[in-house]
Design a protein around this motif. Structure first.
Motif, PDB file in Angstrom:
ATOM      1  N   PRO A  86       0.831  -1.205   0.000  1.00 33.84           N
ATOM      2  CA  PRO A  86       0.000   0.000   0.000  1.00 33.84           C
ATOM      3  C   PRO A  86       0.868   1.258   0.000  1.00 33.84           C
ATOM      4  CG  PRO A  86       0.026  -1.013   2.172  1.00 33.84           C
ATOM      5  CD  PRO A  86       0.783  -1.928   1.261  1.00 33.84           C
ATOM      6  N   ALA A  87       0.279   2.361  -0.427  1.00 28.69           N
ATOM      7  CA  ALA A  87       1.043   3.606  -0.537  1.00 28.69           C
ATOM      8  C   ALA A  87       1.437   4.141   0.838  1.00 28.69           C
ATOM      9  CB  ALA A  87       0.213   4.632  -1.282  1.00 28.69           C
ATOM     10  N   ARG A  88       0.624   3.869   1.850  1.00 23.84           N
ATOM     11  CA  ARG A  88       0.964   4.449   3.164  1.00 23.84           C
ATOM     12  C   ARG A  88       0.562   3.517   4.311  1.00 23.84           C
ATOM     13  NH1 ARG A  88      -3.303   7.060   5.653  1.00 23.84           N
ATOM     14  NH2 ARG A  88      -5.223   6.731   4.515  1.00 23.84           N
ATOM     15  N   ALA A  89       1.224   3.777   5.450  1.00 23.06           N
ATOM     16  CA  ALA A  89       0.866   3.053   6.668  1.00 23.06           C
ATOM     17  C   ALA A  89      -0.377   3.712   7.262  1.00 23.06           C
ATOM     18  CB  ALA A  89       2.021   3.135   7.658  1.00 23.06           C
ATOM     19  N   VAL A  90      -1.178   2.931   8.007  1.00 21.93           N
ATOM     20  CA  VAL A  90      -2.411   3.514   8.558  1.00 21.93           C
ATOM     21  C   VAL A  90      -2.462   3.377  10.068  1.00 21.93           C
ATOM     22  CG1 VAL A  90      -3.856   3.224   6.494  1.00 21.93           C
ATOM     23  CG2 VAL A  90      -3.644   1.347   8.109  1.00 21.93           C
ATOM     24  N   LYS A  91      -3.186   4.310  10.691  1.00 19.40           N
ATOM     25  CA  LYS A  91      -3.449   4.245  12.121  1.00 19.40           C
ATOM     26  C   LYS A  91      -4.363   3.041  12.362  1.00 19.40           C
ATOM     27  CE  LYS A  91      -4.978   7.567  15.401  1.00 19.40           C
ATOM     28  NZ  LYS A  91      -6.378   7.541  15.593  1.00 19.40           N
ATOM     29  N   VAL A  92      -4.180   2.383  13.496  1.00 20.53           N
ATOM     30  CA  VAL A  92      -4.989   1.181  13.741  1.00 20.53           C
ATOM     31  C   VAL A  92      -6.129   1.515  14.696  1.00 20.53           C
ATOM     32  CG1 VAL A  92      -4.918  -1.251  14.396  1.00 20.53           C
ATOM     33  CG2 VAL A  92      -2.846  -0.141  13.540  1.00 20.53           C
ATOM     34  N   ASP A  93      -7.325   1.009  14.363  1.00 22.02           N
ATOM     35  CA  ASP A  93      -8.472   1.260  15.223  1.00 22.02           C
ATOM     36  C   ASP A  93      -9.392   0.039  15.204  1.00 22.02           C
ATOM     37  OD1 ASP A  93     -10.427   2.407  16.731  1.00 22.02           O
ATOM     38  OD2 ASP A  93     -11.208   3.704  15.148  1.00 22.02           O
ATOM     39  N   VAL A  94      -8.878  -1.077  15.716  1.00 21.13           N
ATOM     40  CA  VAL A  94      -9.702  -2.295  15.710  1.00 21.13           C
ATOM     41  C   VAL A  94     -10.048  -2.754  17.126  1.00 21.13           C
ATOM     42  CG1 VAL A  94      -8.770  -3.212  13.527  1.00 21.13           C
ATOM     43  CG2 VAL A  94      -7.681  -3.853  15.673  1.00 21.13           C
ATOM     44  N   SER A  95      -9.397  -2.142  18.117  1.00 23.46           N
ATOM     45  CA  SER A  95      -9.435  -2.740  19.452  1.00 23.46           C
ATOM     46  C   SER A  95     -10.827  -2.762  20.085  1.00 23.46           C
ATOM     47  CB  SER A  95      -8.447  -2.019  20.367  1.00 23.46           C
ATOM     48  OG  SER A  95      -8.041  -2.922  21.353  1.00 23.46           O
ATOM     49  N   SER A  96     -11.570  -1.649  19.964  1.00 21.07           N
ATOM     50  CA  SER A  96     -12.859  -1.655  20.673  1.00 21.07           C
ATOM     51  C   SER A  96     -13.795  -2.691  20.046  1.00 21.07           C
ATOM     52  CB  SER A  96     -13.483  -0.266  20.688  1.00 21.07           C
ATOM     53  OG  SER A  96     -13.616   0.188  19.381  1.00 21.07           O
TER      54      SER A  96
END
Ligand code: PLP
Length: 477
Positions: A86-96
């Motif tokens: 992918p072109a960029r890394a992403v912030k992760v938001d899976v925890s909740s």
């Protein structure tokens, strides 16, 4: 791609298609090599190559002097992804979302296709009970002398090292740290080599808890395309790490969760060398490594690493019992940093449990237990794969795991596995929806089914009901 390559791959695809559409059925013998060569006007070696490819994918098995036979569980295979990162890394938001799913997963009476947990029937409970009582009786020294900074029980370390002697390069006793689980090992390694805001390369789909760890530490995920049979694409990792700063590479190279795939040895070697040259630490999770369906336990990337750059994490959660909370990390040249993290957080791992697992391994019982467990998991996974093929809507694809006990199912787009998840829970069936396996919202049409329990009519019926719900969903989409 040369002509020869194209031909054997074409033949393999053609035969896989005949198996997927049940023209060739489970247990049936494939036409002989000679006949295929004559009919298709191919050389014997091209046909043999094609059959070996199918064997590697788990679609057929060779029986001495009898030929090739269709194995159970070979459905429509997953498509390989393009090897472009992918072109960029992403912030992760899976925890909740993950915590919600986990909480629901613990409800009593649910059909347990959710968390990847082995059921009591396949675990060596009676042996553990005996060993805890034996070790407990002579544990006064262990109970009195262990301190939170004396981390390792030497006999257990010896057992872990002994188990690695068959690898190209065995583990060294002085790099090992016994931990409270594989989760703890992964967390210690990440904390040892990353800082908030860093980017970590992960598989795609990735094991959700790894994504949760990244989120918790404020790290970004760079999702590297992962082949359903050959694991993380080393070509894509190469492109992704050539110019970008990547703080670590985190992956399950043997029987990944959720795909069950294995990175081939030559790619493991390439990955180890490339990451060492670029000074990017590798955090390798080998929790499923002992659970091979094939004849050989695959080596980890660690066994190809000559630079001490790979940290190998594992535990006994999938083999002996997840309740023990016992794992290790072989941290190579990061040993001091990882040990500092371990001492500062949980401190030493329970010495009684360490002694119990050491005794279980020392007596040979672990190896005997593994032989039965591998067959049991393979049977369970194949039974589940066949049930999915029988009951899920046309166009469903599924993984062909080479070990472990989870199955990845891809519904025809645009079906939404979150809707299926809600409907299945209402029917008392748990699974993990695919979106948990991505930091960038992918895999909404996918689900992971865990097959930790012996197969039974109850489970067959649950897959049938799940298939009916999925069919309705696909038809309505
Ligand atoms: C790939 C992988 N790593 C780690 C874990 C967690 O292991 P432990 O129970 O030792 O923390 C799991 C459990 O599902 C897993 O699938």
């Amino acid at each position: 791609m040369d002509q020869q390559t194209l031909r054997y791959e074409q033949l393999a695809e053609e035969l896989a298609g005949l198996i997927a559409t049940r023209v060739l059925r489970v247990g049936e013998r494939l036409p002989s090599v000679r006949r295929l060569a004559q009919e298709k006007r191919l050389s014997i070696s091209t046909v043999v190559h094609a059959l070996r490819l199918l064997e590697e994918r788990g679609c057929v098995e060779a029986r001495p002097q009898s030929g090739y036979f269709v194995r159970p569980g070979c459905g429509v295979p997953l498509q390989a992804p393009r090897a472009t990162p992918p072109a960029r890394a992403v912030k992760v938001d899976v925890s909740s979302r993950m915590m919600e799913v986990l909480a629901l997963n613990h409800q009593a009476d649910l059909i347990p296709f959710g968390a990847a947990l082995p059921s009591a029937e396949v675990l060596p409970i009676a042996s553990l009970q005996r060993l805890y009582s034996q070790v407990g009786r002579r544990a006064d020294r262990l109970l009195a002398t262990a301190s939170h900074t004396s981390i390792n029980h030497p006999e257990l370390v010896r057992q872990f090292v002994r188990r690695s002697l068959a690898w190209g390069q065995p583990l060294a006793a002085d790099e090992l740290i016994v931990t409270n689980s594989c989760t703890e090992s992964l967390s210690l390694c990440l904390r040892a080599v990353t800082r908030m805001g860093d980017t970590v390369a992960v598989e795609s789909p990735a094991y959700p808890l790894m994504l949760q760890l990244l989120e918790n530490l404020g790290l970004k995920a760079l999702e590297i395309p992962t082949h359903p049979q050959h694991g993380m694409s080393v070509d894509a990792l190469d492109i992704a790490t050539r110019e970008r700063r990547v703080a670590a590479c985190l992956l399950v190279s043997n029987f990944s969760n959720p795909l069950g795939c294995v990175v081939p040895d030559h790619e493991k070697q390439r990955l180890a060398q490339m990451m060492a040259e670029r000074n990017i630490p590798v955090i390798e999770d080998d929790i499923f490594g002992d659970l091979n369906f094939g004849a050989h336990r695959p080596w980890p990337i660690k066994s190809f690493d000559t630079a001490g750059n790979v940290m190998l994490c594992a535990s006994v959660s999938k083999t002996i019992s997840p309740t023990l909370r016992l794992g290790y990390v072989a941290a190579g040249r990061y040993h001091a940093q990882v040990l500092a993290q371990k001492t500062l957080t949980a401190g030493a791992t329970n010495p009684i449990t360490q002694a119990v697992v050491a005794a279980f391994m020392e007596s040979g019982a672990y190896e005997r237990h593994l032989r039965g467990l591998r067959r049991a998991y393979e049977k369970q996974v194949l039974a589940m794969a066949e049930a999915v093929m029988r009951h899920f809507p046309p166009g469903t694809c599924l993984s062909q795991p080479q070990g472990g006990f989870v199955l990845w199912v891809e519904l025809p787009e645009p079906a939404n596995a979150n809707q299926l998840y809600e409907a299945a829970l209402a029917e008392g069936i748990a699974f993990f929806p695919g979106e948990l396996f991505s930091a960038s919202g992918r895999y909404r049409n996918c689900l992971r089914l865990s097959s930790g329990c012996p197969w039974s009519p109850v489970q067959e019926d649950a897959v049938r009901r799940l298939g009916t719900l999925a069919t309705r969903l696909v038809e309505a989409a």
